[in-house]
Scaffold this active site. Structure first.
Site, PDB file in Angstrom:
ATOM      1  N   CYS A  69       5.028   0.573   0.225  1.00  0.00           N
ATOM      2  CA  CYS A  69       4.529  -0.330  -0.814  1.00  0.00           C
ATOM      3  C   CYS A  69       5.214  -1.679  -0.613  1.00  0.00           C
ATOM      4  O   CYS A  69       6.451  -1.753  -0.620  1.00  0.00           O
ATOM      5  CB  CYS A  69       4.889   0.251  -2.178  1.00  0.00           C
ATOM      6  SG  CYS A  69       4.529  -0.847  -3.559  1.00  0.00           S
ATOM      7  N   CYS A  86      -0.475  -5.423   1.077  1.00  0.00           N
ATOM      8  CA  CYS A  86      -0.393  -4.365   0.071  1.00  0.00           C
ATOM      9  C   CYS A  86      -1.011  -3.152   0.743  1.00  0.00           C
ATOM     10  O   CYS A  86      -2.101  -3.249   1.327  1.00  0.00           O
ATOM     11  CB  CYS A  86      -1.194  -4.743  -1.178  1.00  0.00           C
ATOM     12  SG  CYS A  86      -1.386  -3.376  -2.354  1.00  0.00           S
TER      13      CYS A  86
HETATM   14  N1  DGL Z   1       0.600  -0.392  -2.776  1.00  0.00           N
HETATM   15  C1  DGL Z   1       1.409  -1.388  -3.361  1.00  0.00           C
HETATM   16  C2  DGL Z   1       1.801  -2.504  -2.410  1.00  0.00           C
HETATM   17  O1  DGL Z   1       1.805  -2.319  -1.228  1.00  0.00           O
HETATM   18  C3  DGL Z   1       1.220  -1.905  -4.727  1.00  0.00           C
HETATM   19  C4  DGL Z   1       0.054  -1.677  -5.572  1.00  0.00           C
HETATM   20  C5  DGL Z   1       0.433  -1.826  -7.039  1.00  0.00           C
HETATM   21  O2  DGL Z   1       1.000  -0.872  -7.554  1.00  0.00           O
HETATM   22  O3  DGL Z   1       0.202  -2.910  -7.607  1.00  0.00           O
HETATM   23  O4  DGL Z   1       2.141  -3.582  -2.832  1.00  0.00           O
END
Ligand code: DGL
Length: 265
Positions: free
Chosen positions: A76, A190
């Protein structure tokens, strides 16, 4: 040496980290994996830095105690750009983070104009400023927040009908920036957005290359675990925070990826 069945723990707020999981499975098909989705905390991208840091550090501490992982991958960008340093200080296992793939994008661009699409929290991080200063000197980097794409990716993996509005919004937002029309490389900053490659590719067109860090992260994990004995003993596990029903719609996509049914953390 860790126990052969000690898992790799892949952590994200939701399904985004499955893009990293998919890349890892290409090169480590049999490694023991526990995927943890903080569905009770999703989305991270609209939270404050202290909220994300406290949540991620607290959960990873508890998860490390429960699962005794050989390595933790924070799949993430939001959590990594905010809390990677802090988590590394408190956990004793190797931690692999996921940060915006500005370096490969800068190597790829021909026009020198790069777009970066991430969560609101990620695009304002000093970590991203540092990556830009280090790797994209002399290039133009335009950042845009696209929180709607997180929900879109969650919906896609649940087989829901998709409204492409959020994808178009990101495209028109970037195109409206001064030299936005010259963007030839787009950083998917993301992990959720990598699950929307087809949708993004059709909105941005064939002249824009989409770049993420998934393959690089998978290679980094494989490198760190070189020489270790790995024995999965069973299918990969998928654990969620909050009510497990929130993962109900994911059953077919989890099964297709070889996971056992979702479990509560
Ligand atoms: N998958 C996450 C990222 O790479 C974040 C998504 C979220 O929870 O806003 O930033």
């Amino acid at each position: 040496m860790p126990d052969p069945s000690a898992p790799i723990l892949i952590f994200d707020s939701g399904v985004g980290g499955l893009s990293v999981y998919d890349a890892l499975r290409q090169i480590m098909p049999d490694a023991p994996v526990i995927y943890a989705a903080d569905l009770a905390g999703l989305p991270y991208g609209t939270k404050t830095e202290p909220q994300v840091a406290a949540r991620v550090a607290g959960l990873l501490g508890r998860m490390s105690e429960r699962f005794a992982p050989r390595l933790v991958c924070i799949a993430c960008n939001t959590a990594s750009t905010i809390a990677l340093g802090m988590v590394r200080e408190v956990l004793e296992v190797p931690i692999v983070g996921t940060v915006p793939a500005i370096k490969p994008a800068a190597a790829l661009t021909k026009t020198g104009v790069i777009g970066l699409v991430g969560t609101g929290a990620t695009i304002r991080q000093a970590y991203v400023d540092e990556l830009e200063a280090e790797f994209a000197r002399g290039k133009t980097l335009y950042r845009i927040a696209a929180p709607g794409l997180v929900a879109l990716a969650e919906d896609k993996l649940r087989g829901c009908r998709l409204d492409p509005g959020a994808v178009q919004e990101a495209r028109t937002g970037l195109a409206a920036m001064q030299r936005g029309g010259q963007i030839d490389t787009l950083v998917l900053a993301c992990t959720h957005f990598s699950l929307l490659r087809e949708e993004l590719a059709s909105a941005f067109g064939p002249d824009v290359a989409l770049v993420d860090g998934a393959d690089g992260i998978a290679r980094r994990i494989a490198h760190l675990l070189e020489g270790q004995e790995l024995d999965a003993l069973g299918p990969a596990r998928f654990v969620v925070t909050g009510p497990v029903e929130a993962a109900a719609g994911l059953a077919p996509c989890l099964e297709a990826r070889g996971f056992s049914p979702a479990e509560p953390f």
